[in-house]
Design a protein around this motif. Structure first.
Motif, PDB file in Angstrom:
ATOM      1  N   ASP A  24       0.808  -1.227   0.000  1.00 10.91           N
ATOM      2  CA  ASP A  24       0.000   0.000   0.000  1.00 10.91           C
ATOM      3  C   ASP A  24       0.840   1.275   0.000  1.00 10.91           C
ATOM      4  OD1 ASP A  24       1.014   0.100   2.572  1.00 10.91           O
ATOM      5  OD2 ASP A  24      -0.948   0.210   3.559  1.00 10.91           O
ATOM      6  N   GLY A  25       2.160   1.132  -0.125  1.00 13.08           N
ATOM      7  CA  GLY A  25       3.039   2.293  -0.136  1.00 13.08           C
ATOM      8  C   GLY A  25       3.596   2.660   1.229  1.00 13.08           C
ATOM      9  N   THR A  26       3.162   1.973   2.266  1.00  9.74           N
ATOM     10  CA  THR A  26       3.708   2.191   3.602  1.00  9.74           C
ATOM     11  C   THR A  26       5.160   1.754   3.623  1.00  9.74           C
ATOM     12  OG1 THR A  26       1.563   1.865   4.659  1.00  9.74           O
ATOM     13  CG2 THR A  26       3.506   1.471   6.027  1.00  9.74           C
ATOM     14  N   LEU A  27       6.015   2.549   4.287  1.00  9.40           N
ATOM     15  CA  LEU A  27       7.405   2.160   4.478  1.00  9.40           C
ATOM     16  C   LEU A  27       7.588   1.713   5.917  1.00  9.40           C
ATOM     17  CD1 LEU A  27       9.381   4.928   2.584  1.00  9.40           C
ATOM     18  CD2 LEU A  27       8.929   2.588   1.859  1.00  9.40           C
ATOM     19  N   ALA A  28       8.163   0.547   6.106  1.00 11.17           N
ATOM     20  CA  ALA A  28       8.485   0.039   7.436  1.00 11.17           C
ATOM     21  C   ALA A  28       9.980   0.224   7.649  1.00 11.17           C
ATOM     22  CB  ALA A  28       8.102  -1.432   7.556  1.00 11.17           C
ATOM     23  N   THR A  29      10.361   0.812   8.786  1.00 14.75           N
ATOM     24  CA  THR A  29      11.777   1.031   9.093  1.00 14.75           C
ATOM     25  C   THR A  29      12.120   0.426  10.437  1.00 14.75           C
ATOM     26  OG1 THR A  29      11.376   3.177  10.166  1.00 14.75           O
ATOM     27  CG2 THR A  29      11.852   3.208   7.792  1.00 14.75           C
ATOM     28  N   VAL A  30      13.380   0.027  10.578  1.00 17.10           N
ATOM     29  CA  VAL A  30      13.918  -0.392  11.865  1.00 17.10           C
ATOM     30  C   VAL A  30      14.514   0.856  12.505  1.00 17.10           C
ATOM     31  CG1 VAL A  30      15.616  -1.811  13.062  1.00 17.10           C
ATOM     32  CG2 VAL A  30      14.458  -2.705  11.028  1.00 17.10           C
ATOM     33  N   ASP A  31      14.062   1.182  13.710  1.00 16.56           N
ATOM     34  CA  ASP A  31      14.556   2.344  14.445  1.00 16.56           C
ATOM     35  C   ASP A  31      15.056   1.904  15.813  1.00 16.56           C
ATOM     36  OD1 ASP A  31      13.367   3.647  12.322  1.00 16.56           O
ATOM     37  OD2 ASP A  31      12.207   5.032  13.559  1.00 16.56           O
ATOM     38  N   PHE A  32      16.018   2.645  16.362  1.00 20.55           N
ATOM     39  CA  PHE A  32      16.440   2.408  17.735  1.00 20.55           C
ATOM     40  C   PHE A  32      15.327   2.834  18.690  1.00 20.55           C
ATOM     41  CE2 PHE A  32      20.782   2.955  15.912  1.00 20.55           C
ATOM     42  CZ  PHE A  32      21.287   1.718  16.276  1.00 20.55           C
ATOM     43  N   ASP A  33      15.227   2.135  19.804  1.00 17.31           N
ATOM     44  CA  ASP A  33      14.323   2.471  20.893  1.00 17.31           C
ATOM     45  C   ASP A  33      15.182   2.480  22.151  1.00 17.31           C
ATOM     46  OD1 ASP A  33      12.287   2.789  22.725  1.00 17.31           O
ATOM     47  OD2 ASP A  33      11.240   0.931  22.215  1.00 17.31           O
TER      48      ASP A  33
END
Length: 173
Positions: free
Chosen positions: A23-32
Motif C-alpha cells: 500500500d506504499g507504507t514504508l516500514a523502518t527499523v529504528d532504535f528504541d
C-alpha cells in the motif's frame, strides 16, 4: 531522468533496513533507547510510515524480550546496542514479520508482536543441518525456508545460506 516521487524522513534513530509494503507504507527499523541499570540501552522497534505522512510504532523489542547486556555488545553514542536488528522481511499473506538480530545471531518470526519461533542463537528451537550461522543479515522467507547472508563468525568468509525446516518436527535442513 527519473524524479523523486516519495520521500519519507525517518527520525535520526532509523538504521539498517526498511521495506515498502504493497500500500506504499514504508516500514523502518529504528532504535528504541531506554535507561536500564544506569545505562542507555538501544533496543529496536519497527515503525510504519504511512503515505499520508503519519507513522506508528508497530513493535518494540522492549515489549517482548528481556534485556541481558553482555560485555561484548557494541557500544555506540546512543548507548549499549542490545538487539541490533539488521534485517526485516514481511510476509503480507500471513501478516508475519521476520527479524534478523545481529547481537543474538538469530532469526525470529513474529505474528501480532508475539514470537512464533526462533532460528539460531541461544533460544534456537530447531536443529540446523550444516551447522550454525551468525552473525547474519537480510533474512528472506521463500515459503519453504529462509535465505540469509551469514558473516560466519567461525571462519573468515561470508556466505549465503538457506535453511529449510519443518514446523512439525522442528528440523531445519
Amino acid at each position: 531522468m527519473g524524479e523523486d516521487v516519495v520521500t519519507v524522513v525517518a527520525d535520526d534513530l532509523g538504521h539498517h533496513d526498511f521495506l515498502e509494503m504493497a500500500d506504499g507504507t514504508l516500514a523502518t527499523v529504528d532504535f528504541d533507547v531506554r535507561p536500564l541499570d544506569g545505562l542507555d540501552v538501544a533496543g529496536d522497534q519497527l515503525v510504519e510510515h504511512y503515505p499520508d505522512g503519519t507513522s506508528r510504532v508497530v513493535w518494540s523489542a522492549w515489549d517482548c524480550l528481556t534485556p541481558e547486556i553482555a560485555e561484548d555488545y557494541i557500544r555506540s553514542p546512543l548507548g549499549v546496542d542490545w538487539t541490533h536488528v539488521n534485517g526485516i522481511w514481511y510476509d503480507e499473506a500471513n501478516d508475519d514479520w521476520y527479524f534478523s538480530f545481529y547481537t543474538f545471531e538469530e532469526i525470529r518470526k513474529l505474528h501480532n508482536g508475539t514470537t512464533e519461533w526462533v532460528l539460531g542463537g541461544d533460544h534456537n528451537e530447531f536443529s540446523i543441518n550444516g551447522g550454525s550461522f551468525g552473525p547474519q543479515h537480510a533474512p528472506q522467507w521463500d515459503g519453504d525456508g529462509i535465505w540469509l547472508f551469514d558473516n560466519d563468525s567461525n571462519s573468515n568468509h561470508s556466505r549465503v545460506q538457506r535453511s529449510m525446516f519443518s514446523r512439525t518436527d522442528g528440523h531445519a535442513a
